[in-house]
Design a protein around this motif. Structure first.
Motif, PDB file in Angstrom:
ATOM      1  N   PRO A 187       1.807  25.784  83.690  1.00  0.00           N
ATOM      2  CA  PRO A 187       2.971  25.553  82.825  1.00  0.00           C
ATOM      3  C   PRO A 187       4.272  26.122  83.416  1.00  0.00           C
ATOM      4  O   PRO A 187       5.312  25.466  83.355  1.00  0.00           O
ATOM      5  N   ILE A 188       4.199  27.294  84.001  1.00  0.00           N
ATOM      6  CA  ILE A 188       5.396  27.895  84.599  1.00  0.00           C
ATOM      7  C   ILE A 188       5.819  27.103  85.832  1.00  0.00           C
ATOM      8  O   ILE A 188       7.006  26.811  86.016  1.00  0.00           O
ATOM      9  N   ALA A 189       4.866  26.736  86.670  1.00  0.00           N
ATOM     10  CA  ALA A 189       5.177  25.981  87.887  1.00  0.00           C
ATOM     11  C   ALA A 189       5.778  24.616  87.540  1.00  0.00           C
ATOM     12  O   ALA A 189       6.733  24.174  88.193  1.00  0.00           O
ATOM     13  N   THR A 190       5.254  23.971  86.526  1.00  0.00           N
ATOM     14  CA  THR A 190       5.796  22.680  86.109  1.00  0.00           C
ATOM     15  C   THR A 190       7.227  22.826  85.612  1.00  0.00           C
ATOM     16  O   THR A 190       8.099  22.017  85.951  1.00  0.00           O
ATOM     17  N   LYS A 191       7.469  23.865  84.837  1.00  0.00           N
ATOM     18  CA  LYS A 191       8.827  24.123  84.332  1.00  0.00           C
ATOM     19  C   LYS A 191       9.797  24.358  85.492  1.00  0.00           C
ATOM     20  O   LYS A 191      10.903  23.805  85.521  1.00  0.00           O
ATOM     21  N   LEU A 192       9.387  25.169  86.456  1.00  0.00           N
ATOM     22  CA  LEU A 192      10.244  25.465  87.605  1.00  0.00           C
ATOM     23  C   LEU A 192      10.508  24.214  88.440  1.00  0.00           C
ATOM     24  O   LEU A 192      11.638  23.971  88.871  1.00  0.00           O
ATOM     25  N   ARG A 193       9.478  23.419  88.673  1.00  0.00           N
ATOM     26  CA  ARG A 193       9.645  22.184  89.440  1.00  0.00           C
ATOM     27  C   ARG A 193      10.594  21.234  88.739  1.00  0.00           C
ATOM     28  O   ARG A 193      11.475  20.637  89.365  1.00  0.00           O
TER      29      ARG A 193
END
Length: 121
Positions: free
Chosen positions: A107-113
């Motif tokens: 979830p964090i990686a998707t948000k950052l991307r």
């Protein structure tokens, strides 16, 4: 009519590249720090524990032959069981990491991307 070169059409429609500064800013963000921290807090201890377990098995196999020859049932000895447990441990760690990544990292990686990709437009 569909294009014979779908890859080229997508590349033509894509916005420009993400700037180097955007990557640097993202790396310095608190969200990225949280992502890195969650990854490290899970993977480092588990990696160390597995390596200790693996080397213990190798050392027992090398220096404690009589212990490893201890019969458990039938023709199965302790060495065979511990060797099979190496595989079980590997699959268990893989399952645990996938669960951890799906719940805590993705979830964090998707948000950052998404933020990076939206920032380049």
């Amino acid at each position: 009519m569909t294009s014979p070169h779908p890859q080229k059409d997508r590349a033509d429609a894509a916005p420009g590249p993400i700037s180097e500064q955007a990557f640097i800013d993202m790396q310095r963000s608190p969200e990225f720090g949280e992502l890195r921290s969650k990854f490290r807090n899970f993977s480092f201890p588990l990696s160390i524990a597995f390596l200790v377990w693996y080397f213990a098995y190798v050392l027992l196999s090398t220096y404690a032959e009589d212990f490893m020859k201890t019969p458990v049932f039938g023709h199965v000895n302790l060495g065979i069981l511990l060797g099979l447990l190496q595989f079980v441990t590997t699959f268990g760690i893989t399952w645990a990491y996938i669960r951890h990544a799906n719940k805590n990292l993705d979830p964090i990686a998707t948000k950052l991307r998404t933020e990076l990709e939206e920032g380049r437009q």
